[in-house]
Motif scaffolding. Structure first.
Motif, PDB file in Angstrom:
ATOM      1  N   ARG A  95       0.990   9.014  -6.274  1.00  0.00           N
ATOM      2  CA  ARG A  95       1.378  10.419  -6.085  1.00  0.00           C
ATOM      3  C   ARG A  95       2.402  10.890  -7.113  1.00  0.00           C
ATOM      4  O   ARG A  95       2.520  12.085  -7.363  1.00  0.00           O
ATOM      5  CB  ARG A  95       1.921  10.644  -4.662  1.00  0.00           C
ATOM      6  N   SER A  96       3.139   9.964  -7.731  1.00  0.00           N
ATOM      7  CA  SER A  96       4.145  10.376  -8.711  1.00  0.00           C
ATOM      8  C   SER A  96       3.637  10.290 -10.150  1.00  0.00           C
ATOM      9  O   SER A  96       4.359  10.641 -11.076  1.00  0.00           O
ATOM     10  CB  SER A  96       5.419   9.549  -8.543  1.00  0.00           C
ATOM     11  N   HIS A  97       2.406   9.818 -10.346  1.00  0.00           N
ATOM     12  CA  HIS A  97       1.841   9.698 -11.699  1.00  0.00           C
ATOM     13  C   HIS A  97       0.835  10.841 -11.915  1.00  0.00           C
ATOM     14  O   HIS A  97      -0.261  10.830 -11.357  1.00  0.00           O
ATOM     15  CB  HIS A  97       1.175   8.327 -11.869  1.00  0.00           C
ATOM     16  N   GLY A 153       0.797  -1.224   0.000  1.00  0.00           N
ATOM     17  CA  GLY A 153       0.000   0.000   0.000  1.00  0.00           C
ATOM     18  C   GLY A 153       0.828   1.271   0.000  1.00  0.00           C
ATOM     19  O   GLY A 153       0.481   2.249  -0.657  1.00  0.00           O
ATOM     20  N   LEU A 154       1.944   1.252   0.733  1.00  0.00           N
ATOM     21  CA  LEU A 154       2.795   2.433   0.800  1.00  0.00           C
ATOM     22  C   LEU A 154       3.421   2.730  -0.566  1.00  0.00           C
ATOM     23  O   LEU A 154       3.451   3.878  -1.013  1.00  0.00           O
ATOM     24  CB  LEU A 154       3.890   2.210   1.845  1.00  0.00           C
ATOM     25  N   ASN A 155       3.876   1.685  -1.246  1.00  0.00           N
ATOM     26  CA  ASN A 155       4.476   1.892  -2.566  1.00  0.00           C
ATOM     27  C   ASN A 155       3.423   2.189  -3.624  1.00  0.00           C
ATOM     28  O   ASN A 155       3.701   2.911  -4.584  1.00  0.00           O
ATOM     29  CB  ASN A 155       5.357   0.698  -2.944  1.00  0.00           C
ATOM     30  N   LYS A 190       4.876   7.553   7.796  1.00  0.00           N
ATOM     31  CA  LYS A 190       5.371   7.359   6.427  1.00  0.00           C
ATOM     32  C   LYS A 190       4.264   7.619   5.424  1.00  0.00           C
ATOM     33  O   LYS A 190       4.473   8.269   4.403  1.00  0.00           O
ATOM     34  CB  LYS A 190       5.906   5.934   6.249  1.00  0.00           C
ATOM     35  N   ALA A 191       3.070   7.092   5.719  1.00  0.00           N
ATOM     36  CA  ALA A 191       1.932   7.277   4.810  1.00  0.00           C
ATOM     37  C   ALA A 191       1.589   8.763   4.685  1.00  0.00           C
ATOM     38  O   ALA A 191       1.333   9.256   3.589  1.00  0.00           O
ATOM     39  CB  ALA A 191       0.728   6.476   5.303  1.00  0.00           C
ATOM     40  N   VAL A 192       1.626   9.483   5.797  1.00  0.00           N
ATOM     41  CA  VAL A 192       1.349  10.930   5.779  1.00  0.00           C
ATOM     42  C   VAL A 192       2.420  11.639   4.955  1.00  0.00           C
ATOM     43  O   VAL A 192       2.120  12.512   4.142  1.00  0.00           O
ATOM     44  CB  VAL A 192       1.279  11.498   7.220  1.00  0.00           C
ATOM     45  N   GLN A 193       3.666  11.238   5.145  1.00  0.00           N
ATOM     46  CA  GLN A 193       4.786  11.818   4.395  1.00  0.00           C
ATOM     47  C   GLN A 193       4.586  11.618   2.892  1.00  0.00           C
ATOM     48  O   GLN A 193       4.905  12.495   2.093  1.00  0.00           O
ATOM     49  CB  GLN A 193       6.067  11.142   4.873  1.00  0.00           C
ATOM     50  N   TYR A 194       4.028  10.489   2.497  1.00  0.00           N
ATOM     51  CA  TYR A 194       3.807  10.195   1.071  1.00  0.00           C
ATOM     52  C   TYR A 194       2.482  10.743   0.548  1.00  0.00           C
ATOM     53  O   TYR A 194       2.169  10.586  -0.625  1.00  0.00           O
ATOM     54  CB  TYR A 194       3.876   8.689   0.805  1.00  0.00           C
ATOM     55  N   GLY A 195       1.676  11.365   1.421  1.00  0.00           N
ATOM     56  CA  GLY A 195       0.471  12.035   0.948  1.00  0.00           C
ATOM     57  C   GLY A 195      -0.834  11.279   1.114  1.00  0.00           C
ATOM     58  O   GLY A 195      -1.789  11.521   0.390  1.00  0.00           O
TER      59      GLY A 195
END
Length: 129
Positions: free
Chosen positions: A74-76, A66-68, A98-103
């Motif tokens: 978020r990068s697409h 899920g994190l990846n 980590k999840a918050v950091q990744y959005g």
């Protein structure tokens, strides 16, 4: 105030029973357009072809967790603004940070109720009509 029936959803979880529980809860809340994927890799493939407004993804899945999946979304560019709710059996601080950091937009801890599912979705979209 979006109507639940107008929001397209992707549910990504490697456990069929969890996908069925989430789907059932979403349908009770009025969601109609619900796609499913057994892992993050398949979810990403489907999302690129058919974007949605909401992703509910398990954290712990084979191939792409899920994190990846969140990082890939978020990068697409075409899907980077998609609302993302992380579904997890572990509410540990490190994962949430980590999840918050990744959005991530919100997270839902298993086991969950329909009321909790609704609250987490409304925290992202506002009241569902």
């Amino acid at each position: 105030m979006p109507a639940a029936s107008s929001i397209k959803v992707m549910v990504a979880d490697d456990q069929l029973t969890i996908r069925a529980l989430v789907r059932g809860g979403l349908q009770q809340l009025g969601f109609k357009d619900i796609d499913e994927a057994p892992d993050g890799e398949e979810a990403l493939r489907q999302l690129i072809v058919k974007p949605v407004q909401l992703i509910i993804s398990d954290y712990n899945m084979p191939k792409l967790d899920g994190l990846n999946l969140l990082r890939a979304v978020r990068s697409h560019e075409p899907i980077k603004k998609t609302a993302f709710i992380m579904l997890t059996g572990r509410a540990d601080k490190e994962l949430v940070q980590k999840a918050v950091q990744y959005g991530v937009n919100n997270y839902l801890v298993k086991p969950f109720t329909i009321t909790t599912l609704k609250e987490k979705i409304e925290a992202v979209f506002g009241p569902l009509t």
